[in-house]
Motif scaffolding. Structure first.
Motif, mmCIF file in Angstrom:
data_model
loop_
_atom_site.group_PDB
_atom_site.id
_atom_site.type_symbol
_atom_site.label_atom_id
_atom_site.label_comp_id
_atom_site.label_asym_id
_atom_site.label_seq_id
_atom_site.Cartn_x
_atom_site.Cartn_y
_atom_site.Cartn_z
ATOM 1 N N ARG A 22 0.948 -1.410 -0.041
ATOM 2 C CA ARG A 22 0.005 0.013 -0.039
ATOM 3 C C ARG A 22 0.790 1.297 0.064
ATOM 4 N NH1 ARG A 22 -3.280 -3.318 3.561
ATOM 5 N NH2 ARG A 22 -2.195 -2.237 5.298
ATOM 6 N N ALA A 23 1.986 1.274 0.577
ATOM 7 C CA ALA A 23 2.981 2.461 0.664
ATOM 8 C C ALA A 23 3.603 2.666 -0.552
ATOM 9 C CB ALA A 23 3.997 2.121 1.986
ATOM 10 N N LEU A 24 3.941 1.524 -1.246
ATOM 11 C CA LEU A 24 4.530 1.771 -2.445
ATOM 12 C C LEU A 24 3.594 2.363 -3.610
ATOM 13 C CD1 LEU A 24 6.671 -1.728 -2.327
ATOM 14 C CD2 LEU A 24 7.693 0.544 -2.572
ATOM 15 N N ASP A 25 2.264 1.508 -3.178
ATOM 16 C CA ASP A 25 1.405 2.038 -4.444
ATOM 17 C C ASP A 25 1.134 3.550 -4.283
ATOM 18 O OD1 ASP A 25 -0.652 1.277 -6.178
ATOM 19 O OD2 ASP A 25 -2.053 1.829 -4.733
ATOM 20 N N LYS A 26 1.252 4.253 -3.027
ATOM 21 C CA LYS A 26 1.400 5.655 -2.859
ATOM 22 C C LYS A 26 2.222 6.302 -3.736
ATOM 23 C CE LYS A 26 -0.690 6.126 1.846
ATOM 24 N NZ LYS A 26 -0.430 6.508 3.064
ATOM 25 N N LEU A 27 3.467 5.673 -3.761
ATOM 26 C CA LEU A 27 4.529 6.186 -4.781
ATOM 27 C C LEU A 27 4.213 5.902 -6.157
ATOM 28 C CD1 LEU A 27 7.739 5.211 -2.612
ATOM 29 C CD2 LEU A 27 6.593 7.513 -2.722
ATOM 30 N N GLY A 28 3.443 5.094 -6.473
ATOM 31 C CA GLY A 28 2.993 4.803 -7.952
ATOM 32 C C GLY A 28 3.591 3.612 -8.382
ATOM 33 N N LEU A 29 3.988 2.766 -7.530
ATOM 34 C CA LEU A 29 5.125 1.604 -7.673
ATOM 35 C C LEU A 29 4.063 0.391 -7.296
ATOM 36 C CD1 LEU A 29 8.335 2.809 -5.902
ATOM 37 C CD2 LEU A 29 7.438 3.040 -8.272
ATOM 38 N N SER A 30 3.826 -0.309 -8.539
ATOM 39 C CA SER A 30 3.012 -1.622 -8.207
ATOM 40 C C SER A 30 3.610 -2.915 -9.146
ATOM 41 C CB SER A 30 1.607 -1.615 -8.921
ATOM 42 O OG SER A 30 1.610 -1.037 -10.032
ATOM 43 N N THR A 31 4.439 -2.470 -9.966
ATOM 44 C CA THR A 31 5.286 -3.691 -10.897
ATOM 45 C C THR A 31 6.869 -3.196 -10.980
ATOM 46 O OG1 THR A 31 5.153 -2.520 -12.949
ATOM 47 C CG2 THR A 31 3.250 -4.014 -12.327
ATOM 48 N N VAL A 32 7.500 -4.531 -11.400
ATOM 49 C CA VAL A 32 8.811 -4.147 -11.440
ATOM 50 C C VAL A 32 9.296 -3.181 -12.607
ATOM 51 C CG1 VAL A 32 11.112 -5.300 -12.521
ATOM 52 C CG2 VAL A 32 9.604 -6.496 -10.882
ATOM 53 N N ALA A 33 8.528 -3.101 -13.425
ATOM 54 C CA ALA A 33 8.723 -1.828 -14.626
ATOM 55 C C ALA A 33 8.487 -0.491 -13.764
ATOM 56 C CB ALA A 33 7.747 -2.047 -15.473
ATOM 57 N N ASP A 34 7.240 -0.396 -12.822
ATOM 58 C CA ASP A 34 7.407 0.987 -12.230
ATOM 59 C C ASP A 34 8.753 0.964 -11.221
ATOM 60 O OD1 ASP A 34 4.814 1.097 -13.177
ATOM 61 O OD2 ASP A 34 3.927 0.021 -11.440
ATOM 62 N N LEU A 35 9.267 0.082 -10.890
ATOM 63 C CA LEU A 35 10.346 0.181 -9.927
ATOM 64 C C LEU A 35 11.503 0.667 -10.730
ATOM 65 C CD1 LEU A 35 10.792 -0.416 -6.938
ATOM 66 C CD2 LEU A 35 11.660 -2.649 -7.525
ATOM 67 N N LEU A 36 11.775 0.008 -12.071
ATOM 68 C CA LEU A 36 12.861 0.558 -12.582
ATOM 69 C C LEU A 36 12.679 1.824 -13.302
ATOM 70 C CD1 LEU A 36 13.455 -2.731 -14.627
ATOM 71 C CD2 LEU A 36 14.775 -1.977 -12.555
ATOM 72 N N ALA A 37 11.567 2.216 -13.336
ATOM 73 C CA ALA A 37 11.471 3.828 -14.056
ATOM 74 C C ALA A 37 11.135 4.755 -13.006
ATOM 75 C CB ALA A 37 10.063 3.804 -14.845
ATOM 76 N N TYR A 38 11.517 4.383 -11.713
ATOM 77 C CA TYR A 38 11.600 5.274 -10.246
ATOM 78 C C TYR A 38 12.938 5.873 -10.155
ATOM 79 C CZ TYR A 38 9.572 7.203 -6.056
ATOM 80 O OH TYR A 38 9.126 7.906 -4.874
ATOM 81 N N PHE A 39 13.365 6.961 -10.596
ATOM 82 C CA PHE A 39 14.675 7.468 -10.480
ATOM 83 C C PHE A 39 15.053 8.078 -9.099
ATOM 84 C CE2 PHE A 39 13.542 7.762 -15.154
ATOM 85 C CZ PHE A 39 14.126 6.489 -15.578
#
Length: 686
Positions: A22-39
């Motif tokens: 839920r906390a990661l979702d607040k950062l817009g992170l739900s998949t590995v692709a989101d993670l790699l594009a989170y600079f």
């Protein structure tokens, strides 16, 4: 266990339970692709250095040291524990203190070597540090290189997120390359896998620079592709081409010559207006740079081609001023100018609407009253809006729709808010850009001074001197009334205090946003007519009427305003023949704040000020809400590497010249990337 992919949900990664998800979702992170594009937002240099005694103070450093004694915990009070110990190397020692981290007693063993990262204070043998990061020699999870620092939220630490990104890097080979070999070679760009790896965990500062450059280029490249495709839709719309353009007949009547920048802007607009597709052009220029003349020339071209023009301004006073200016600039041409504002009588509005519908008015100047029901045109060919950021895209479209024709009107948008080109490209991505970057001869430069509260008595004397010479003065406050909890100067109370205690013999007016529109306009009109000596106001006068007799602008608590806003306020004076001044009052001693204010005192170039403001405060200061539908870039610097932007624009044009709709199979990953960037506006590609 199934192989991880870019689409793997983060809940499949170690340590991500429901709460963290839920906390990661607040950062817009739900998949590995989101993670790699989170600079990362910044980086820490944790490269190992040597010598406790020699390392610089008050700056974060990384070094190796041996724990010299067991760490011990003492309890100061409920909820506060101190754990202290001593570390040494060949040059010296340091006392280390941890707050509420008594686990370090077991984690830091005497006689063992650890790497520490933190800020040392003191000198020589009297060095100390508080709450450093540390790890055992050889671990290399927290020290020994350049480390990313990510934007975080409650429940997510940087250490946890860093570990998560490391786990996600296994999927890097699956990231599709959007830039072809030839394009990367031409513009010296690293491959996508290398770029994503180095943006998160760079082996060197050079590797980080190359990664950032590649990813910034890709964002700007895709932005330009998307905006060009949006503009392509404009090509499907029809507009009345203004083929008759006798500029000489217009300029020969003017009592002055156009500046080269004005002439360039007129010619850029004229080229658009000759085409049978609607012009969509943003005309930017500093306060007093002469944008209205360019608008008048465009209205003149509309009239020459049998079309009407409409100019929409944000306030009645500004609309009335534009009407007078337009009548002066277009005098003797035969072009008929009208005014439509809310305060007109019902009969006046009725007559104006009838004249518009019959084609008896060629240029109508007004407020949002132009959007009201019952307003129609015989043949609307040109829409001009002033101070565009005060009107939404929808309002601009609503006025354009008043044409009542199959043809769409041409659109010219004027803004006196200097916006750096890169930011203008983002905010007004559907518009072409003209910039008036020089002032007409004769404009009085405004001398700007930054003073503290202890000079107030001298300031009041200077106000009196200006009024004694027949001039008028603005005093701007950041608050409306004394309800403000921070004790800021408030227009309502401060204005009354000035009238009663400081300037009882002068005429003091007060204007702010909480007043009724009629009262506000009455005070402004009185000031414009010279019936008020000192106008105490909030920033409602930021976009105001032209008062050539006003020679002094005083800004109270100046540190509370953005530089661009202060520059706008300063533009209220210096409009006549008299020497003009702007005085910024601030007791704020913050170094960065005073640097900002000194920037304003040192230059009158609105675009240079806007660039500086953007660097220091970020883009949020320019506009509270983004224009709907345009993408937000993650990396590309808005204050801008202009060379990189121009390269990206050139590359986009080359690609679209070969494949105008990105339909080639080799461009499929690129098309998906552009669609992803323009997620809110995906229909542009259908």
């Amino acid at each position: 266990m199934a192989e991880r992919t870019l689409h793997t949900p983060l809940t499949d990664l170690p340590g991500v339970g429901p709460a963290r998800a839920r906390a990661l979702d607040k950062l817009g992170l739900s998949t590995v692709a989101d993670l790699l594009a989170y600079f990362p937002r910044e980086y820490e240099d944790r490269t190992v250095r040597e010598g406790i005694a020699w390392l610089p103070a008050d700056t974060p450093v990384c070094f190796a040291a041996v724990v010299a004694e067991p760490f011990r915990t003492s309890y100061i009070r409920k909820g506060m524990e101190l754990t202290k110990g001593r570390i040494v190397d060949g040059t010296g020692q340091a006392a280390v203190t941890f707050f509420n981290q008594n686990y370090v007693r077991k984690a830091l063993q005497p006689g063992q070597t650890y790497f520490f990262y933190g800020t040392l204070t003191g000198e020589g043998y009297r060095r100390s540090m508080v709450n450093p990061a540390f790890e055992r020699e050889g671990a290399h999870q927290l020290t020994g290189g350049i480390f990313p620092v990510y934007p975080l939220t409650a429940g997510i630490t940087n250490r946890f997120l860093t570990g998560l990104v490391r786990a996600g890097l296994a999927c890097l080979p699956q990231v599709q390359e959007t830039l072809g070999d030839d394009l990367r070679e031409t513009y010296d760009l690293v491959p996508v896998e290398q770029a994503y790896g180095s943006i998160h965990f760079p082996a060197s500062w050079e590797a980080l620079t190359k990664a950032r450059r590649r990813l910034m280029f890709e964002e700007l490249f895709c932005l330009n592709l998307g905006l060009t495709l949006i503009r392509g839709r404009r090509g499907e719309q029809r507009a009345c081409p203004f083929v008759r353009q006798d500029l000489e007949a217009f300029t020969s009547r003017l009592p002055f010559s156009l500046t080269p920048a004005q002439l360039r802007s007129v010619k850029e607009a004229a080229a658009d207006l000759r085409r049978a597709v609607p012009m969509n052009r943003l005309l930017q220029g500093d306060v007093g740079s002469g944008k209205t003349v360019v608008a008048a020339a465009c209205a003149y071209f509309a009239w020459q081609n049998g079309c009407q023009a409409a100019l929409m301004a944000p306030t009645e006073l500004l609309a009335q001023q534009h009407q007078r200016t337009m009548e002066t600039l277009l005098a003797g041409t035969g072009l008929r100018v009208g005014l439509l504002v809310g305060s007109m009588t019902a009969a006046q509005k009725r007559d104006c609407r009838a004249a518009l519908a019959a084609g008896a008015l060629d240029l109508i100047v007004g407020t949002h009253a132009l959007l009201s029901e019952g307003v129609s045109f015989r043949r609307l060919g040109l829409v001009i809006t002033d101070e565009q950021h005060r009107f939404g895209v929808d309002q601009r479209a609503a006025l354009a729709a008043k044409s009542g024709e199959k043809d769409r009107p041409h659109v010219l948008v004027m803004s006196a808010t200097p916006i750096p080109r890169t930011l203008a490209l983002m905010i007004y991505g559907d518009l072409d850009l003209s910039v008036i970057d020089q002032l007409p001869p004769g404009r009085t430069p405004v001398a700007t001074y930054l003073i503290r509260e202890d000079k107030r008595a001298r300031l009041y004397a200077f106000v009196r001197k200006q009024v004694a010479q027949g001039r008028q003065v603005y005093i701007v406050c950041p608050a409306v009334d004394q309800e403000d909890p921070e004790g800021l100067k408030a227009a309502e109370q401060y204005g009354r205090q000035l009238q009663e205690e400081v300037f009882p013999d002068l005429r003091v007016g007060i204007v702010h946003g909480k007043q009724k529109a009629r009262d506000k306009q009455g005070v402004m009109a009185a000031f414009a007519a010279g019936e008020v000596d000192v106008l105490v106001s909030t920033t409602v006068i930021e976009v105001g009427v032209d008062v050539p007799n006003a020679s002094l602008m005083v800004v109270e608590d100046a540190d509370r305003f953005g530089l661009s806003q202060l520059h706008q306020l300063r533009g209220r004076v210096g409009r006549g023949e008299h020497p003009s001044y702007c005085v910024l009052l601030s007791d704020n001693r913050n170094e960065l704040t005073r640097k900002r204010l000194k920037t304003l005192a040192s230059t009158t170039d609105g675009f240079a000020i806007a660039e500086e403001d953007l660097k220091l405060r970020g883009p949020g200061d320019f506009f509270g809400a983004r224009q709907h539908g345009l993408p937000q870039l993650k990396l590309a610097s808005l204050e801008g590497d202009m060379r990189l932007l121009h390269q990206a624009q050139a590359a986009a044009q080359e690609v679209l010249a070969r494949d105008p709709n990105l339909t080639w199979e080799e461009h499929a990953p690129l098309r998906r990337r552009v669609e992803q960037l323009f997620r809110e506006n995906r229909d542009i590609f259908n």
